[in-house]
Design an enzyme around this catalytic site. Sequence first.
Site, mmCIF file in Angstrom:
data_model
loop_
_atom_site.group_PDB
_atom_site.id
_atom_site.type_symbol
_atom_site.label_atom_id
_atom_site.label_comp_id
_atom_site.label_asym_id
_atom_site.label_seq_id
_atom_site.Cartn_x
_atom_site.Cartn_y
_atom_site.Cartn_z
ATOM 1 N N GLU A 289 41.664 -2.248 19.388
ATOM 2 C CA GLU A 289 41.083 -0.975 18.960
ATOM 3 C C GLU A 289 40.762 -0.091 20.168
ATOM 4 O O GLU A 289 40.307 -0.579 21.198
ATOM 5 C CB GLU A 289 39.810 -1.250 18.169
ATOM 6 N N LYS A 361 41.667 4.135 9.853
ATOM 7 C CA LYS A 361 40.571 3.307 9.353
ATOM 8 C C LYS A 361 39.914 3.955 8.143
ATOM 9 O O LYS A 361 39.630 5.158 8.137
ATOM 10 C CB LYS A 361 39.540 3.082 10.464
ATOM 11 N N CYS A 411 38.285 -3.317 13.224
ATOM 12 C CA CYS A 411 36.897 -3.701 13.458
ATOM 13 C C CYS A 411 36.315 -4.417 12.236
ATOM 14 O O CYS A 411 36.890 -5.390 11.768
ATOM 15 C CB CYS A 411 36.088 -2.481 13.866
#
Length: 542
Positions: A289, A361, A411
């Site tokens: 990320e 995301k 994440c």
Amino acid sequence: MTKTPRSRNLRGAAGLALAGAVHALTFSPGPLPDWALAVTQVLMLAIAARVTLYAPSAKQAWLRGWLFGFASYALGLYWIFISLHRYGDLAAPLAVAAVLALSAFLALFPATASALARRYAPLEPGSPPARILSGTLAWAAMWAAFEWLRAVLLTGFPWLNIGYAQVDSPIAGWAPLLGVHGMAFLAAFVAAALASLWQPSRRAGTGSRHALAAGIALALAAAGWPLSRIDWSTPSGDPLNVRLVQGNIGQSQKFDPALLDQSLVRHLDLAAMPPAPGVPAPQLIILPETVLPIFQDQLDPRAWAVWRDLAAQRNTTIAMGVPLHDRVDGRDRYTNSVMGFDGNTPVEQLVAGATAMRYDKRHLVPWGEYVPPGFHWFVDMLNIPLGDFDRGAVRQTPFAVGGQHIAFNICYEDLFGPDLLPALQPGPNGEPGATILVNVSNLGWFGDSWALRQHLQIGRLRTMETARPMLTATNTGITAAIDAKGHVAAQLAPLQAGVLPVVVQGMTGLTPYARFGDKTALALIGLALIAAFGSGRKTRRA
């Protein structure tokens, strides 16, 4: 010396807080070994069940449930202090207060579950078997229901769901059917049923009939063992050769503009390394990320050309975490994304963030990736860059590489099992669903803390629910490959730069959980509550 009621209460509160603290140790190996996690958790939950189900009042049950939960969350989530204080520049007293405030809020969920179970299905020493069964079912169903509520309320925060402690127990065999919330119900049922076995010495002769609840609970838990032997998915296509990159860029350095080139060069060198003897060349290279800690259109196009040329030279596809900026319908849009490209991708597409392979995301972190209404004052106190993103679509097309279809999540998105399921389904035009899951993360915010190992346990459970392998590419660790049965096939040590070459077999086929999500577990929890409260009322009338 005679103990006063006050001293007994203080000792009891201290013992309950200690049980909650030990419970916090059961969500990942270290300091407890992996084989002890599930058993230790059930024993600690049994203490919570005993003191709440047999509490003198619903109010007392609420207070005891809150104390147990507060101690568990405060210790189990201590690593949030690291991100707030060490890297967010929040004063230490305020960072401590923030962790304690969050723990106090999260403790409301087990507290309310305990109070409702005590209110509607109370137990007392010597209760008949039917009453014990209804009380233990009610307690387990309430705890599982409030674990689910914690996962969805205010965007959800399901970290430390009690199901995650059961990854290495027979209960994990239920994951492909019931998911983590069904596992939470079973773990709580076993704990409450074991708690009901204890009787004061004067009641010791009440007979084996009082073990009915424990027998049923243990049988359900044991049934997970044969279920774990079922193959819920089948191999699809040829195995994929993948290189996972762990750059180990310190969080204090990651967003320093003066060190940007150094960070990119390290990741480029790791990605460009020739494979070791006997190791096949990677068809896919995955970087963590926010490898690029600035928006893609802020990077010199010549740097993008270097990355594109590397993909061409190695005849590979590269997927990296990048914050993207583009314009949609006349407005600026900012996303925390993964961008995929190969040697044929035009540099202009990389600069524009308009590659064919892209994932944005969807489930953003409050205060870290978006600012909830009314909380800008808190965010202004922190030094956390890239903190207000737009959300991605519910279903996004998996990346097609080497005959496999790869669904990314970023994440803590892998905490939300239902969010991963749309990518497993065929697309609107019949395109295949994902055969491999990939999580890219930057856990450098939390140092070498329990957060890294807890996150790996969460990823393991996602593979059990979906019967898909998952790869985790992280900045500081733990970078790993997990097979479709939840076993860690390979991993890198945390806080070390390196690459992890893995061969991953994509899988196809949908587990019951992949088809129905949390609906099955919620139906089971609802039926358990109906049965428990109905049986409890009949028993009380009798």
